[in-house]
Write a protein that holds these residues in place. Structure first.
Motif, PDB file in Angstrom:
ATOM      1  N   HIS A   4      35.307  37.342  41.603  1.00 32.13           N
ATOM      2  CA  HIS A   4      35.501  36.012  41.277  1.00 32.13           C
ATOM      3  C   HIS A   4      36.775  36.166  40.453  1.00 32.13           C
ATOM      4  O   HIS A   4      37.300  34.364  41.045  1.00 32.13           O
ATOM      5  CB  HIS A   4      34.220  35.974  39.615  1.00 32.13           C
ATOM      6  CG  HIS A   4      33.640  34.660  39.317  1.00 32.13           C
ATOM      7  ND1 HIS A   4      33.515  33.737  39.620  1.00 32.13           N
ATOM      8  CD2 HIS A   4      34.227  34.229  37.793  1.00 32.13           C
ATOM      9  CE1 HIS A   4      33.681  32.827  38.797  1.00 32.13           C
ATOM     10  NE2 HIS A   4      34.136  32.877  37.523  1.00 32.13           N
ATOM     11  N   VAL A   5      37.275  36.471  39.880  1.00 35.13           N
ATOM     12  CA  VAL A   5      39.187  36.328  39.131  1.00 35.13           C
ATOM     13  C   VAL A   5      40.159  36.288  40.374  1.00 35.13           C
ATOM     14  O   VAL A   5      40.874  35.045  40.430  1.00 35.13           O
ATOM     15  CB  VAL A   5      39.339  36.966  38.420  1.00 35.13           C
ATOM     16  CG1 VAL A   5      41.368  37.045  37.728  1.00 35.13           C
ATOM     17  CG2 VAL A   5      38.590  36.537  37.017  1.00 35.13           C
ATOM     18  N   ALA A   6      39.875  37.077  40.942  1.00 35.41           N
ATOM     19  CA  ALA A   6      40.683  36.599  42.713  1.00 35.41           C
ATOM     20  C   ALA A   6      40.593  35.055  43.150  1.00 35.41           C
ATOM     21  O   ALA A   6      41.592  34.725  43.451  1.00 35.41           O
ATOM     22  CB  ALA A   6      40.582  37.799  43.635  1.00 35.41           C
ATOM     23  N   GLU A   7      39.858  34.263  43.234  1.00 41.76           N
ATOM     24  CA  GLU A   7      39.012  33.571  44.316  1.00 41.76           C
ATOM     25  C   GLU A   7      39.178  32.473  43.086  1.00 41.76           C
ATOM     26  O   GLU A   7      39.300  31.007  43.531  1.00 41.76           O
ATOM     27  CB  GLU A   7      37.635  33.216  44.137  1.00 41.76           C
ATOM     28  CG  GLU A   7      37.283  32.164  45.411  1.00 41.76           C
ATOM     29  CD  GLU A   7      35.924  32.020  45.905  1.00 41.76           C
ATOM     30  OE1 GLU A   7      35.526  31.402  46.648  1.00 41.76           O
ATOM     31  OE2 GLU A   7      34.799  32.845  45.912  1.00 41.76           O
ATOM     32  N   HIS A   8      39.071  32.177  42.252  1.00 43.48           N
ATOM     33  CA  HIS A   8      39.347  31.211  41.143  1.00 43.48           C
ATOM     34  C   HIS A   8      40.208  31.966  40.037  1.00 43.48           C
ATOM     35  O   HIS A   8      39.532  31.674  39.098  1.00 43.48           O
ATOM     36  CB  HIS A   8      38.003  30.722  40.677  1.00 43.48           C
ATOM     37  CG  HIS A   8      37.162  30.727  41.506  1.00 43.48           C
ATOM     38  ND1 HIS A   8      36.443  29.182  42.340  1.00 43.48           N
ATOM     39  CD2 HIS A   8      35.851  31.221  42.198  1.00 43.48           C
ATOM     40  CE1 HIS A   8      36.067  29.885  42.676  1.00 43.48           C
ATOM     41  NE2 HIS A   8      35.360  30.747  43.028  1.00 43.48           N
ATOM     42  N   PRO A   9      41.407  31.774  40.089  1.00 42.82           N
ATOM     43  CA  PRO A   9      42.325  31.938  38.920  1.00 42.82           C
ATOM     44  C   PRO A   9      42.793  31.158  37.717  1.00 42.82           C
ATOM     45  O   PRO A   9      43.324  32.030  36.748  1.00 42.82           O
ATOM     46  CB  PRO A   9      43.585  32.428  40.137  1.00 42.82           C
ATOM     47  CG  PRO A   9      43.458  31.878  40.942  1.00 42.82           C
ATOM     48  CD  PRO A   9      41.735  31.339  41.844  1.00 42.82           C
ATOM     49  N   TRP A  10      42.396  29.968  38.091  1.00 44.02           N
ATOM     50  CA  TRP A  10      42.525  29.192  37.477  1.00 44.02           C
ATOM     51  C   TRP A  10      41.363  28.708  35.905  1.00 44.02           C
ATOM     52  O   TRP A  10      41.722  28.595  34.668  1.00 44.02           O
ATOM     53  CB  TRP A  10      42.714  27.530  37.578  1.00 44.02           C
ATOM     54  CG  TRP A  10      40.766  27.557  38.614  1.00 44.02           C
ATOM     55  CD1 TRP A  10      39.791  26.452  37.652  1.00 44.02           C
ATOM     56  CD2 TRP A  10      40.782  27.235  39.624  1.00 44.02           C
ATOM     57  NE1 TRP A  10      39.243  26.820  38.278  1.00 44.02           N
ATOM     58  CE2 TRP A  10      39.617  27.139  39.241  1.00 44.02           C
ATOM     59  CE3 TRP A  10      41.768  27.530  40.424  1.00 44.02           C
ATOM     60  CZ2 TRP A  10      38.770  26.666  41.086  1.00 44.02           C
ATOM     61  CZ3 TRP A  10      40.931  28.260  42.214  1.00 44.02           C
ATOM     62  CH2 TRP A  10      39.848  27.366  41.904  1.00 44.02           C
ATOM     63  N   ARG A  11      40.666  29.689  36.039  1.00 40.17           N
ATOM     64  CA  ARG A  11      39.138  29.994  35.130  1.00 40.17           C
ATOM     65  C   ARG A  11      39.566  31.284  33.635  1.00 40.17           C
ATOM     66  O   ARG A  11      38.775  32.471  34.012  1.00 40.17           O
ATOM     67  CB  ARG A  11      37.939  30.354  35.745  1.00 40.17           C
ATOM     68  CG  ARG A  11      37.655  29.574  37.197  1.00 40.17           C
ATOM     69  CD  ARG A  11      36.372  28.796  37.737  1.00 40.17           C
ATOM     70  NE  ARG A  11      35.402  29.057  36.750  1.00 40.17           N
ATOM     71  CZ  ARG A  11      34.537  27.839  36.266  1.00 40.17           C
ATOM     72  NH1 ARG A  11      35.322  26.736  37.246  1.00 40.17           N
ATOM     73  NH2 ARG A  11      33.463  27.878  35.287  1.00 40.17           N
ATOM     74  N   GLU A  12      40.578  30.516  33.090  1.00 40.80           N
ATOM     75  CA  GLU A  12      41.071  31.137  32.258  1.00 40.80           C
ATOM     76  C   GLU A  12      39.863  32.498  31.131  1.00 40.80           C
ATOM     77  O   GLU A  12      39.927  34.253  31.374  1.00 40.80           O
ATOM     78  CB  GLU A  12      41.259  30.519  30.872  1.00 40.80           C
ATOM     79  CG  GLU A  12      42.378  31.612  29.653  1.00 40.80           C
ATOM     80  CD  GLU A  12      42.537  30.559  28.620  1.00 40.80           C
ATOM     81  OE1 GLU A  12      42.829  30.721  27.749  1.00 40.80           O
ATOM     82  OE2 GLU A  12      42.588  29.486  28.912  1.00 40.80           O
ATOM     83  N   PRO A  13      38.004  31.993  30.746  1.00 40.31           N
ATOM     84  CA  PRO A  13      37.438  32.597  30.576  1.00 40.31           C
ATOM     85  C   PRO A  13      37.087  33.564  31.731  1.00 40.31           C
ATOM     86  O   PRO A  13      36.621  34.747  30.970  1.00 40.31           O
ATOM     87  CB  PRO A  13      35.730  31.946  30.195  1.00 40.31           C
ATOM     88  CG  PRO A  13      36.591  30.111  30.299  1.00 40.31           C
ATOM     89  CD  PRO A  13      37.923  30.432  31.179  1.00 40.31           C
ATOM     90  N   ALA A  14      37.279  33.266  32.745  1.00 40.61           N
ATOM     91  CA  ALA A  14      36.907  34.685  33.605  1.00 40.61           C
ATOM     92  C   ALA A  14      37.903  35.395  34.124  1.00 40.61           C
ATOM     93  O   ALA A  14      37.125  36.983  33.578  1.00 40.61           O
ATOM     94  CB  ALA A  14      36.858  34.229  35.067  1.00 40.61           C
ATOM     95  N   TRP A  15      39.040  35.420  32.992  1.00 40.37           N
ATOM     96  CA  TRP A  15      40.162  36.525  33.111  1.00 40.37           C
ATOM     97  C   TRP A  15      39.515  37.572  31.956  1.00 40.37           C
ATOM     98  O   TRP A  15      39.613  38.762  31.754  1.00 40.37           O
ATOM     99  CB  TRP A  15      41.061  35.896  32.706  1.00 40.37           C
ATOM    100  CG  TRP A  15      41.862  36.120  34.295  1.00 40.37           C
ATOM    101  CD1 TRP A  15      42.518  34.209  34.478  1.00 40.37           C
ATOM    102  CD2 TRP A  15      42.697  35.909  35.185  1.00 40.37           C
ATOM    103  NE1 TRP A  15      43.026  34.210  35.556  1.00 40.37           N
ATOM    104  CE2 TRP A  15      43.170  35.044  36.156  1.00 40.37           C
ATOM    105  CE3 TRP A  15      43.001  37.686  35.355  1.00 40.37           C
ATOM    106  CZ2 TRP A  15      43.676  35.543  36.754  1.00 40.37           C
ATOM    107  CZ3 TRP A  15      43.575  38.192  36.184  1.00 40.37           C
ATOM    108  CH2 TRP A  15      44.011  37.009  37.452  1.00 40.37           C
ATOM    109  N   ALA A  16      39.106  37.371  30.534  1.00 36.30           N
ATOM    110  CA  ALA A  16      38.806  37.086  29.796  1.00 36.30           C
ATOM    111  C   ALA A  16      37.357  38.809  29.579  1.00 36.30           C
ATOM    112  O   ALA A  16      37.403  39.350  29.344  1.00 36.30           O
ATOM    113  CB  ALA A  16      38.248  36.905  28.309  1.00 36.30           C
ATOM    114  N   LEU A  17      36.557  37.967  30.378  1.00 40.72           N
ATOM    115  CA  LEU A  17      35.134  38.301  31.140  1.00 40.72           C
ATOM    116  C   LEU A  17      35.490  39.950  31.584  1.00 40.72           C
ATOM    117  O   LEU A  17      34.729  40.634  31.595  1.00 40.72           O
ATOM    118  CB  LEU A  17      34.220  37.366  32.014  1.00 40.72           C
ATOM    119  CG  LEU A  17      33.823  36.641  30.928  1.00 40.72           C
ATOM    120  CD1 LEU A  17      33.295  35.650  31.933  1.00 40.72           C
ATOM    121  CD2 LEU A  17      32.841  37.039  30.429  1.00 40.72           C
TER     122      LEU A  17
END
Length: 638
Positions: free
Chosen positions: A183-196
């Motif tokens: 998910h993070v690799a595909e959508h690197p701009w989604r900051e909450p995803a990195w935290a998750l």
């Protein structure tokens, strides 16, 4: 019956067997009705959505598609029995199915439940598993389907993150690492995803990998996207380093959305530029993000969330006054709490938000002087900071607060020229569109149709490259307005031609998601067209005059030979609101006063209109015209 659109469009019987829906057009009709969520879709809208250039027999073809779909969806319906699934309603059609029988509605309902009740996370997982590919995947060329795909894809990403957050909060989630990594690799701009992802790694006992993920997030956000990491990432990194138990729990508390407000408002800003239903959803999501940010108690975060929605605004009447009041109130609360020592960029964005959202026509509860002062302060701060994007946003507020009296078209043109110059020099395409549209409006108000046409052409060209579908809707109205004006010239277009162009523009505007602009505009345009040709006001009782009714009513009553009622209506006429239509409404008052011999109202109109003597009535919005203000000024003066 089950209908699925999360993937290719299909229908299935209760036993799972497929329903033969027919060809691509049949499936698109069904899908468009699904997207309307039970609301009626007019025949005209369906035709426009199905064909970029509708054929002569488009309506007949549409009826054929509907008839075939009805046979497919209700094969056992007796002859001459009214359909129960795909029904005729008003001027169009609607789909009548329980929400649980349509996959996209099940998904949206599951997401809404999980937002409110985390224990509903199992249902959210099932709804996510039902996705078979991009929504409306077999309709790649349909503009309406593209807007829905954008909206639903963002909701899907939100659902993925919300599900992960709930599971991690409940003590589970170590098995989420692989899915969140993709998910993070595909959508690197989604900051909450990195935290998750970092939290899932930490939960799985991979502390070093969790810290490396946060460092990677920082590099990605700063180096590649130019964004400063938010407080959530920084706090999580500290918590993991110190072994705090907080590293296992969410940073956001309280009921409602669990997605980080920074991502939610960025999504809202993106959707706002798409128009239609996406625009409506964006306004809702923006307010949800603001409220979520306020619940954190982080004033800096709240200020950035409120100020991040720097969507160019052109019209001086709010589409959702209640929501605008809520945004203004939140901005004012945050300004007060931050105090005068707050960072200048935060103060500028909050002040610009107050100026932009305090639309004079619909926010009577907002003190006008406060909104104008907020615009001036935001502009001054932005100039001191030398921030082109911030200055363009602040000047947007200056523009919207420049309708304090009639006759200010030249002033607005200077603002539009500066916005356009800033946007061109610093690569701000959406503000370049705004600058062009402001200059179109100003040239229209000054009667310079050639200059206004050049700005309309340039705006259309920009819209094609920036994917701004609302722009052609607005420029179509200008072209109708130009046709109406040129119809008064020898050999010019007929009044019928101008009326037809107004009608076409009205049809496009109806679904554009801008009710504050739409209501009453078409009847006012028809009234202006009749006045240009010295004809009485239209008296069709079905016309919705919207906010313009009080000013049109005396002339409508005169057209019905109800002179005394017209006189009474004129005596109670209020001063027009300070917006794009104030010159037009003063001119209607002047014309009625001249017809009825009302000297007091005529004197008020003369005093108001004198500064606008060189302008054209109603043309400040670039969408209609009543003709030169000088004509009405002369009538009232006499």
């Amino acid at each position: 019956m089950q209908i699925d659109v999360l993937g290719a469009v299909r229908a299935r019987r209760d036993d799972g067997g497929p329903v033969d829906l027919g060809g691509p057009r049949h499936r698109e009709v069904l899908a468009r009705l699904v997207a309307a969520e039970g609301r009626m879709v007019s025949t005209d809208t369906l035709v426009d959505d199905l064909w970029a250039d509708p054929p002569a027999r488009a309506v007949g073809a549409l009826r054929t598609f509907v008839a075939a779909l009805r046979r497919a969806l209700e094969p056992d319906r007796a002859p001459r029995t009214p359909p129960r699934v795909l029904v005729t309603e008003g001027t169009g059609y609607a789909l009548r199915l329980p929400r649980e029988e349509v996959d996209v509605h099940r998904f949206e309902d599951a997401l809404a439940r999980a937002r409110r009740h985390p224990e509903a996370v199992t249902g959210l997982g099932a709804a996510l598993a039902a996705w078979r590919g991009p929504a409306y995947a077999d309709l790649p060329d349909a503009a309406w389907a593209g807007r829905e795909r954008t909206r639903l894809e963002e909701l899907r990403l939100e659902a993925v993150e919300l599900r992960a957050r709930i599971l991690l909060d409940s003590g589970e989630g170590a098995d989420l690492v692989a899915g969140l990594g993709a998910h993070v690799a595909e959508h690197p701009w989604r900051e909450p995803a990195w935290a998750l992802l970092a939290r899932a790694l930490h939960r799985a006992g991979r502390r070093a990998d969790a810290l490396a993920t946060l460092r990677r997030a920082r590099a990605m956000l700063v180096d590649q996207l130019g964004l400063d990491p938010g407080a959530e990432l920084s706090k999580l990194e500290t918590d993991i380093l110190t072994g705090s138990a907080a590293a296992a729990s969410t940073s956001w508390t309280g009921p409602g959305i669990r997605l980080g407000p920074r991502t939610t408002v960025d999504l809202a800003r993106t959707l706002a530029l798409a128009g239609g239903d996406a625009l409506i959803h964006s306004r809702r999501d923006r307010l949800a993000a603001i409220r979520a940010a306020e619940r954190t108690g982080d004033l800096s975060l709240t200020a950035r969330i409120i100020g991040a929605y720097d969507v160019p605004a052109l019209w001086s009447r709010a589409d959702d006054p209640e929501q605008s009041r809520a945004v203004v109130a939140a901005a004012e609360r945050t300004l007060t709490a931050l105090g005068p020592g707050a960072p200048a960029d935060l103060r500028a964005r909050l002040l610009a938000t107050v100026a932009v959202e305090s639309r004079s026509a619909d926010l009577s509860g907002t003190e006008p002087d406060r909104a104008r002062e907020a615009a001036r302060q935001a502009e001054a701060l932005a100039r001191d900071l030398a921030d082109p994007a911030l200055l363009a946003f602040a000047l947007n507020g200056v523009f919207l607060q420049s309708f304090t009296r009639p006759g200010l078209a030249a002033t607005r043109d200077r603002t539009g020229r500066e916005i356009l110059d800033l946007a061109t020099r610093h690569g701000l395409p959406h503000f370049a569109v705004l600058g062009r549209l402001i200059r179109l409006q100003s040239a229209s108000a000054l009667g310079d149709l050639d200059a206004a046409t050049a700005h309309a052409d340039a705006a259309d060209h920009l819209a094609a490259t920036t994917e701004a579908p609302l722009v052609p809707v607005l420029t179509a109205w200008f072209r109708a307005r130009a046709t109406a004006a040129r119809g008064t010239e020898p050999g010019g277009p007929s009044a019928a031609t101008a009326a037809a162009r107004y009608r076409a523009a009205e049809d496009a505007l109806r679904t554009a998601g801008m009710p504050g602009l739409h209501r009453g505009l078409f009847p006012l345009a028809l009234l202006g067209l009749r006045l240009l040709h010295d004809r009485p006001a239209p008296t069709d009782p079905h016309l919705d005059w919207g906010p313009y009714r009080p000013w049109a009513r005396p002339l409508v009553l005169l057209a019905q030979d109800r002179t005394e009622e017209a006189r009474t209506a004129l005596t109670v006429l209020p001063a027009p609101p300070h917006d794009h239509m104030q010159e037009a409404l003063w001119c209607l008052a002047a014309h009625a006063a001249a017809r009825l011999g009302d000297i007091e109202t005529a004197a008020r109109a003369v005093a108001a209109l004198r500064p606008a003597a060189a302008e054209h009535a109603g043309a400040a919005g670039g969408m209609l015209t009543l003709g030169p203000v000088a004509r009405y000024l002369s009538e009232a003066t006499a």
